[in-house]
Design a protein around this motif. Structure first.
Motif, PDB file in Angstrom:
ATOM      1  N   PRO A  39       0.802  -1.233   0.000  1.00 24.23           N
ATOM      2  CA  PRO A  39       0.000   0.000   0.000  1.00 24.23           C
ATOM      3  C   PRO A  39       0.832   1.279   0.000  1.00 24.23           C
ATOM      4  O   PRO A  39       0.329   2.340  -0.375  1.00 24.23           O
ATOM      5  CB  PRO A  39      -0.821  -0.112   1.297  1.00 24.23           C
ATOM      6  CG  PRO A  39      -0.799  -1.560   1.639  1.00 24.23           C
ATOM      7  CD  PRO A  39       0.529  -2.068   1.177  1.00 24.23           C
ATOM      8  N   VAL A  40       2.095   1.209   0.424  1.00 24.78           N
ATOM      9  CA  VAL A  40       2.931   2.411   0.466  1.00 24.78           C
ATOM     10  C   VAL A  40       4.089   2.329  -0.525  1.00 24.78           C
ATOM     11  O   VAL A  40       5.026   3.120  -0.461  1.00 24.78           O
ATOM     12  CB  VAL A  40       3.459   2.665   1.896  1.00 24.78           C
ATOM     13  CG1 VAL A  40       2.317   3.057   2.813  1.00 24.78           C
ATOM     14  CG2 VAL A  40       4.204   1.456   2.443  1.00 24.78           C
ATOM     15  N   ASP A  41       3.999   1.368  -1.443  1.00 23.73           N
ATOM     16  CA  ASP A  41       4.997   1.238  -2.507  1.00 23.73           C
ATOM     17  C   ASP A  41       6.419   1.229  -1.941  1.00 23.73           C
ATOM     18  O   ASP A  41       7.325   1.904  -2.451  1.00 23.73           O
ATOM     19  CB  ASP A  41       4.844   2.389  -3.503  1.00 23.73           C
ATOM     20  CG  ASP A  41       5.553   2.094  -4.830  1.00 23.73           C
ATOM     21  OD1 ASP A  41       5.723   0.910  -5.152  1.00 23.73           O
ATOM     22  OD2 ASP A  41       5.953   3.065  -5.512  1.00 23.73           O
ATOM     23  N   ALA A  42       6.616   0.423  -0.886  1.00 21.57           N
ATOM     24  CA  ALA A  42       7.923   0.391  -0.224  1.00 21.57           C
ATOM     25  C   ALA A  42       8.929  -0.489  -0.937  1.00 21.57           C
ATOM     26  O   ALA A  42      10.125  -0.427  -0.643  1.00 21.57           O
ATOM     27  CB  ALA A  42       7.761  -0.089   1.219  1.00 21.57           C
ATOM     28  N   LEU A  43       8.457  -1.317  -1.870  1.00 21.30           N
ATOM     29  CA  LEU A  43       9.338  -2.273  -2.538  1.00 21.30           C
ATOM     30  C   LEU A  43       9.425  -1.967  -4.026  1.00 21.30           C
ATOM     31  O   LEU A  43       8.406  -1.842  -4.710  1.00 21.30           O
ATOM     32  CB  LEU A  43       8.823  -3.697  -2.336  1.00 21.30           C
ATOM     33  CG  LEU A  43       8.809  -4.189  -0.891  1.00 21.30           C
ATOM     34  CD1 LEU A  43       7.932  -5.425  -0.764  1.00 21.30           C
ATOM     35  CD2 LEU A  43      10.220  -4.497  -0.430  1.00 21.30           C
ATOM     36  N   SER A  44      10.655  -1.850  -4.509  1.00 21.26           N
ATOM     37  CA  SER A  44      10.847  -1.563  -5.921  1.00 21.26           C
ATOM     38  C   SER A  44      12.229  -2.037  -6.337  1.00 21.26           C
ATOM     39  O   SER A  44      13.218  -1.781  -5.636  1.00 21.26           O
ATOM     40  CB  SER A  44      10.713  -0.061  -6.191  1.00 21.26           C
ATOM     41  OG  SER A  44      11.202   0.272  -7.462  1.00 21.26           O
ATOM     42  N   ALA A  45      12.308  -2.722  -7.461  1.00 18.94           N
ATOM     43  CA  ALA A  45      13.614  -3.157  -7.960  1.00 18.94           C
ATOM     44  C   ALA A  45      14.460  -1.971  -8.366  1.00 18.94           C
ATOM     45  O   ALA A  45      15.691  -2.001  -8.274  1.00 18.94           O
ATOM     46  CB  ALA A  45      13.421  -4.103  -9.142  1.00 18.94           C
TER      47      ALA A  45
END
Length: 221
Positions: free
Chosen positions: A156-162
């Motif tokens: 929900p908080v877009d904490a994970l991104s490659a």
């Protein structure tokens, strides 16, 4: 030593082989060792360890202490050299070891994804052997055939991104909110969204235990 014997011994104490590779000193293996096997939780891991002394004595880091005892005992039984992913520095290169097995890869959200445990993959230790064990065939990267890729939109908080890495502050702040309690009690929602993660057989209680060590509410606003 043969692979089947190592697998049987590991499963007898609640562990499983999460992959292996042939290598040498350039891969971080000790001198004269040619095979490394990575160990992770077996499907019955959590049920098994609940009755172990480390889980019942009330002291800190019970899973790490259990892993230390059990993996050192396995190493002695199998005439291998044990490695643990904690207790350093220096730390053994578990991330690169995992990727050398061709059973774990970088996922669309940056974390490792395993061919059977998905984004719930975790490693409790490793065993290095002097001989060259015959290893079973490896799998295929599950993300290559995953059209939906739900891990990309689950947080929900877009904490994970490659691309941007792991925004730990955003994650911890979310975990302090009422909405974040499901991640605390059941495990990271992005990890759970991976269709392959079901193969880890990770119970909510097991995830909650690990989340309690990852997140300390008083440290974040």
């Amino acid at each position: 030593m043969i692979y089947a014997a190592a697998l049987t011994a590991a499963q007898a104490c609640g562990l499983d082989i999460y992959g292996g590779f042939h290598g040498g000193a350039d891969d971080g293996l000790p001198a004269d060792h040619q095979t490394l096997l990575l160990l992770g939780p077996a499907p019955d891991f959590w049920a098994r360890v609940q009755q172990e002394p480390e889980l019942c004595d009330g002291l800190s880091d019970p899973i790490d202490r259990w892993s230390t005892r059990v993996i050192h005992a396995l190493a002695a039984q199998l005439n291998a050299m044990p490695f643990l992913p904690f207790g350093g520095p220096p730390y053994a290169p578990f991330l690169s070891w995992a990727m050398k097995t061709n059973r774990a890869w970088s996922s669309p959200v940056g974390m490792l994804v395993h061919d059977r445990a998905g984004l719930m993959v975790s490693y409790r230790g490793a065993l290095a052997f002097r001989g060259r064990l015959d290893l079973p065939p490896t799998g295929a990267k599950p993300c290559d055939t995953c059209a939906a890729k739900p891990c990309l939109s689950a947080c929900p908080v877009d904490a994970l991104s490659a691309d941007k890495g792991y925004n730990t502050e955003a994650c911890h702040v979310y975990l302090n909110s009422p909405a974040g309690q499901s991640c605390l009690s059941q495990g990271c929602i992005a990890r759970r969204a991976c269709p392959v993660s079901a193969g880890a057989n990770r119970s909510a209680a097991q995830s909650a235990h690990h989340m309690s060590y990852f997140h300390k509410p008083t440290a974040f606003p």
